[in-house]
Design an enzyme around this catalytic site. Structure first.
Site, PDB file in Angstrom:
ATOM      1  N   GLU A 277       0.829  -1.204   0.000  1.00 10.14           N
ATOM      2  CA  GLU A 277       0.000   0.000   0.000  1.00 10.14           C
ATOM      3  C   GLU A 277       0.870   1.264   0.000  1.00 10.14           C
ATOM      4  O   GLU A 277       0.519   2.275  -0.590  1.00 10.14           O
ATOM      5  CB  GLU A 277      -0.930  -0.005   1.222  1.00 10.14           C
ATOM      6  CG  GLU A 277      -2.184   0.832   1.021  1.00 10.14           C
ATOM      7  CD  GLU A 277      -3.290   0.426   1.993  1.00 10.14           C
ATOM      8  OE1 GLU A 277      -4.168  -0.344   1.566  1.00 10.14           O
ATOM      9  OE2 GLU A 277      -3.258   0.834   3.159  1.00 10.14           O
ATOM     10  N   GLU A 280       1.759   2.220  -3.432  1.00  8.41           N
ATOM     11  CA  GLU A 280       0.649   2.917  -4.095  1.00  8.41           C
ATOM     12  C   GLU A 280       0.578   4.373  -3.660  1.00  8.41           C
ATOM     13  O   GLU A 280       0.329   5.274  -4.454  1.00  8.41           O
ATOM     14  CB  GLU A 280      -0.685   2.236  -3.755  1.00  8.41           C
ATOM     15  CG  GLU A 280      -1.007   1.034  -4.598  1.00  8.41           C
ATOM     16  CD  GLU A 280      -2.301   0.373  -4.122  1.00  8.41           C
ATOM     17  OE1 GLU A 280      -3.333   0.545  -4.775  1.00  8.41           O
ATOM     18  OE2 GLU A 280      -2.270  -0.314  -3.078  1.00  8.41           O
ATOM     19  N   CYS A 298      -8.627  -2.502   3.504  1.00  8.51           N
ATOM     20  CA  CYS A 298      -8.574  -3.731   4.307  1.00  8.51           C
ATOM     21  C   CYS A 298      -9.885  -4.071   5.002  1.00  8.51           C
ATOM     22  O   CYS A 298     -10.053  -5.177   5.475  1.00  8.51           O
ATOM     23  CB  CYS A 298      -7.438  -3.669   5.305  1.00  8.51           C
ATOM     24  SG  CYS A 298      -7.162  -2.043   5.962  1.00  8.51           S
ATOM     25  N   SER A 318      -7.358   1.446  -2.694  1.00  5.32           N
ATOM     26  CA  SER A 318      -6.150   0.643  -2.882  1.00  5.32           C
ATOM     27  C   SER A 318      -6.491  -0.722  -3.468  1.00  5.32           C
ATOM     28  O   SER A 318      -7.508  -1.327  -3.120  1.00  5.32           O
ATOM     29  CB  SER A 318      -5.461   0.461  -1.532  1.00  5.32           C
ATOM     30  OG  SER A 318      -4.571  -0.628  -1.572  1.00  5.32           O
ATOM     31  N   LYS A 357     -15.622 -10.265   7.715  1.00  2.91           N
ATOM     32  CA  LYS A 357     -14.542 -11.099   7.185  1.00  2.91           C
ATOM     33  C   LYS A 357     -15.079 -12.439   6.677  1.00  2.91           C
ATOM     34  O   LYS A 357     -14.503 -13.056   5.798  1.00  2.91           O
ATOM     35  CB  LYS A 357     -13.467 -11.321   8.246  1.00  2.91           C
ATOM     36  CG  LYS A 357     -12.635 -10.086   8.538  1.00  2.91           C
ATOM     37  CD  LYS A 357     -11.579  -9.853   7.466  1.00  2.91           C
ATOM     38  CE  LYS A 357     -10.897  -8.507   7.615  1.00  2.91           C
ATOM     39  NZ  LYS A 357     -10.082  -8.163   6.443  1.00  2.91           N
ATOM     40  N   GLU A 360     -16.136 -11.515   3.345  1.00  2.00           N
ATOM     41  CA  GLU A 360     -14.959 -11.297   2.499  1.00  2.00           C
ATOM     42  C   GLU A 360     -14.394 -12.633   2.021  1.00  2.00           C
ATOM     43  O   GLU A 360     -14.101 -12.809   0.835  1.00  2.00           O
ATOM     44  CB  GLU A 360     -13.880 -10.526   3.276  1.00  2.00           C
ATOM     45  CG  GLU A 360     -12.638 -10.220   2.444  1.00  2.00           C
ATOM     46  CD  GLU A 360     -11.572  -9.452   3.235  1.00  2.00           C
ATOM     47  OE1 GLU A 360     -11.413  -8.251   2.974  1.00  2.00           O
ATOM     48  OE2 GLU A 360     -10.903 -10.037   4.099  1.00  2.00           O
ATOM     49  N   GLU A 365     -13.777 -12.978  -5.679  1.00  2.00           N
ATOM     50  CA  GLU A 365     -12.457 -12.390  -5.971  1.00  2.00           C
ATOM     51  C   GLU A 365     -11.340 -13.081  -5.207  1.00  2.00           C
ATOM     52  O   GLU A 365     -10.183 -12.980  -5.593  1.00  2.00           O
ATOM     53  CB  GLU A 365     -12.425 -10.903  -5.583  1.00  2.00           C
ATOM     54  CG  GLU A 365     -13.275  -9.991  -6.433  1.00  2.00           C
ATOM     55  CD  GLU A 365     -14.684  -9.839  -5.877  1.00  2.00           C
ATOM     56  OE1 GLU A 365     -15.142 -10.729  -5.120  1.00  2.00           O
ATOM     57  OE2 GLU A 365     -15.327  -8.833  -6.219  1.00  2.00           O
ATOM     58  N   CYS A 503     -11.171  -2.449  14.256  1.00  3.36           N
ATOM     59  CA  CYS A 503     -11.420  -3.889  14.467  1.00  3.36           C
ATOM     60  C   CYS A 503     -11.575  -4.274  15.932  1.00  3.36           C
ATOM     61  O   CYS A 503     -12.232  -5.266  16.231  1.00  3.36           O
ATOM     62  CB  CYS A 503     -10.285  -4.706  13.891  1.00  3.36           C
ATOM     63  SG  CYS A 503     -10.206  -4.631  12.118  1.00  3.36           S
TER      64      CYS A 503
HETATM   65 FE1  HC0 Z   1      -8.773  -6.227  11.277  1.00  5.22          FE
HETATM   66 FE2  HC0 Z   1      -7.116  -6.407   9.452  1.00  5.22          FE
HETATM   67  S1  HC0 Z   1      -6.899  -4.995  11.187  1.00  5.22           S
HETATM   68  S2  HC0 Z   1      -9.243  -5.752   9.119  1.00  5.22           S
HETATM   69  O1  HC0 Z   1      -9.549  -4.701  11.704  1.00  5.22           O
HETATM   70  O2  HC0 Z   1      -6.253  -4.378   7.636  1.00  5.22           O
HETATM   71  O3  HC0 Z   1     -11.009  -8.119  11.162  1.00  5.22           O
HETATM   72  O4  HC0 Z   1      -7.878  -7.180  13.945  1.00  5.22           O
HETATM   73  O5  HC0 Z   1      -7.349  -8.804  10.806  1.00  5.22           O
HETATM   74  O6  HC0 Z   1      -7.395  -8.360   7.219  1.00  5.22           O
HETATM   75  O7  HC0 Z   1      -4.326  -7.217   9.971  1.00  5.22           O
HETATM   76  C1  HC0 Z   1     -10.187  -7.377  11.316  1.00  5.22           C
HETATM   77  C2  HC0 Z   1      -8.308  -6.788  12.988  1.00  5.22           C
HETATM   78  C3  HC0 Z   1      -7.651  -7.705  10.646  1.00  5.22           C
HETATM   79  C4  HC0 Z   1      -7.222  -7.676   8.050  1.00  5.22           C
HETATM   80  C5  HC0 Z   1      -5.344  -6.936   9.692  1.00  5.22           C
HETATM   81  C6  HC0 Z   1      -6.576  -5.196   8.266  1.00  5.22           C
END
Ligand code: HC0
Ligand code: SF4
Length: 564
Positions: A277, A280, A298, A318, A357, A360, A365, A503
């Site tokens: 990142e 970028e 993220c 990104s 997540k 995700e 993808e 998070c």
């Molecule tokens: Fe997160 Fe992550 S920081 S999104 O908040 O970027 O869920 O803890 O794992 O992927 O590293 C969540 C937390 C993660 C990812 C990381 C990011």
């Protein structure tokens, strides 16, 4: 000072928003369903009633404190009133507590127990209502809804999504997506914040535990697991430890005992993310002025929000995969050769503080040759359930280290778990000055803190100033986007996290109020403090990955395009 008399005791106040806050200040935990301090006041549950000096009953959550006012919290009238509300709620509620996901954590169950309710005077009117299992991350069970409206206000006010609302009137009232759609057919971004505030099990985070256990018990599977940054500062809360205490070593030890075959830390993925990142960002800065900043990528809730509400922003997000997905791809690649010689199949599990997540991991993808890079995502709470089911004494267990060859990560990777952390990690990477003093200066740029909107400026070279925005909570993101689009404000880099606070406050974490969230944030920074590696590029693992597996494959393994 202004004061109120609560149960005969003088309680001073200044900026408390309502009588309820004062009552709590006086040490009385008034029962409530719908009062959640970050949301607007709704006053629906009527449990928090108090009696004034004339015998009038008022809802303490929606009444501001008045100087010299007298109230009582404990009178025969109030007692009857609360019992009646509880019984009415119970009469309209499914009572299969023993098989409920929220068993032991349900507010209705807790209050029924607190009030010693042994029987319900009203006929049980519960109707079988269909579960909505359409989403990859949340389950709606309208039969368990008590109409407190917290989820509706969370989804509207804090997340600006509006996927759910009250429907119908009177006894038929329910909370549901518009036109009775399934939740997956709406704009829902999978953030799970509705589930995080739901006092019962009307909205819960979907569980993938069955599949994970099955994989663990299958000798033909190599079950590899990665643990997200934010999990370590919250999981201990479920085992009588303080919020913010970093229990990553104990988590690793517990995962080994649970039967996972290799244990890694998502912070490695976070280091990879910043390696990419920051490239970028530097490219963008070189290219000169643009109306739009580079947005982080993220948070899957944010990605979904952009896809549904701001397609015009997609080219400016990104192309980096999230740390979880980057690391997921690296893990699958790493074990590919071994799998075929050993005749096993690698199953990749991620332990995340987040419900989005799950969504995700299920996206097309992130499949290569039809196989997802991350097979299952389980939440912090799901991991707690695994630990409790097996009976591991988490408080007693000795900390252990993650497995080779991915056992090294930077503190910059760890702070990803709190709002502003991704940006701080990127800033550490892009500033030329790598001295301890420069590191300290970055700490005080204004990127830290739990505010929903943070703006700061960074001098990268002599006459180039980088303007940075950090937002968490999607309504805050929306407000910033409006300013960017109208030209009112300009940014070079914007970090968006869907959950307020980042998070650490994800929907997969133990239930939390502000205090726990603040403590978790501090816990993240403490973890960085004690880590020997402060920047992604100082992680020796990066060098070996970029000279090895990633040599000609960064695009394939680390980047993604959402521009459909
Ligand atoms: Fe997160 Fe992550 S920081 S999104 O908040 O970027 O869920 O803890 O794992 O992927 O590293 C969540 C937390 C993660 C990812 C990381 C990011
Ligand atoms: Fe709204 Fe998030 Fe719940 Fe979806 S998961 S309904 S977006 S609060």
């Amino acid at each position: 000072a202004k004061y109120m008399i609560i149960d005969g005791n003088r309680v001073e106040f200044n900026d408390e928003p309502n009588i309820l806050a004062l009552v709590r200040k006086a040490g009385i935990d008034l029962p409530t369903f719908c009062y959640y301090s970050d949301l607007s006041i709704y006053g629906a549950c009527r449990m928090c009633v108090v009696e004034d000096q004339w015998g009038g009953i008022i809802a303490s959550c929606s009444t501001p404190p008045k100087d010299k006012m007298e109230v009582k919290t404990n009178t025969p009238k109030l007692h009857q009133h609360r019992k009646m509300i509880l019984e009415l709620l119970l009469a309209a509620h499914c009572r299969d507590c023993t098989v409920c996901d929220k068993n032991g954590k349900c507010r209705l169950q807790e209050l029924a127990h607190r009030f010693g309710i042994k029987s319900v005077r009203f006929e049980n009117k519960t109707e079988e209502m269909e579960l909505d299992t359409s989403s990859a991350s949340i389950i709606r069970d309208p039969g368990k809804c008590i109409l407190c409206g917290d989820c509706v206000r969370m989804c509207n006010e804090i997340q600006n999504v509006g996927a759910i609302d009250f429907a119908h009137r009177g006894a038929k009232m329910i909370v549901s997506p518009a036109f009775n759609k399934k939740i997956a057919e709406t704009n829902c971004v999978n953030c799970g914040q509705c589930a995080a505030v739901c006092p019962t099990a009307a909205i819960t985070v979907k569980s993938d535990l069955k599949d994970v256990w099955k994989a663990i018990y299958n000798p033909k599977k190599r079950v590899v697991v990665q643990v997200a940054p934010a999990v370590r500062v919250a999981l201990g809360e479920e085992f009588h430890m303080k919020a913010g205490e970093n229990v990553i070593g104990k988590i690793v030890a517990a995962l080994r005992r649970l039967g996972f075959d290799a244990i890694f830390d998502t912070s490695v993925g976070a280091d990879l993310t910043i390696m990419e990142e920051s490239k970028e960002l530097l490219k963008k800065l070189e290219a000169g002025e643009n109306k739009y900043p580079l947005f982080t990528s993220c948070c899957p809730g944010w990605i979904r929000y952009a896809e549904t509400k701001h397609k015009e922003l997609l080219p400016y997000i990104s192309t980096c995969k999230s740390p979880m997905e980057m690391f997921g791809a690296v893990i699958k690649e790493h074990f590919k050769g071994l799998d075929s010689t050993e005749g096993v199949e690698t199953v990749s599990v991620a332990i995340m503080p987040c419900s989005a997540k799950k969504y995700e991991a299920s996206r097309e993808e992130f499949k290569r040759n039809d196989i997802p890079d991350v097979d299952y995502v389980i939440t912090t709470i799901e991991l707690v359930k695994m630990i409790k089911e097996i009976g591991i004494q988490f408080e007693e267990i000795e900390p252990e280290a993650p497995d080779m060859p991915f056992s090294l990560y930077s503190g910059a990777g760890v702070i990803f778990g709190v709002t502003g952390g991704v940006t701080e990690a990127a800033v550490r990477r892009v500033v030329a000055d790598k001295s301890p003093k420069a590191l300290k200066d970055i700490e005080f740029l204004g990127l830290r803190g739990m505010e929903g909107v943070k703006v700061c400026e960074l001098q990268v070279e002599e006459n180039s100033i980088v303007r940075i925005g950090v937002v968490s909570g999607l309504a805050n993101a929306e407000a910033l986007i409006e300013k960017i689009e109208s030209g009112e404000e300009h940014f070079d880099f914007v970090e968006v996290m869907a959950c307020p606070g980042g998070c650490i406050a994800g929907a997969g974490q133990p239930f939390s109020h502000k205090e726990e969230k603040n403590a978790r944030a501090l816990g993240m920074y403490k973890a960085d403090k004690v880590s020997q590696i402060k920047r992604c590029e100082e992680n020796p693992l990066m060098l070996s990955l970029y000279n090895g597996m990633l040599k000609h494959r960064t695009h394939e393994l680390l980047h993604v395009s959402y521009r459909k």
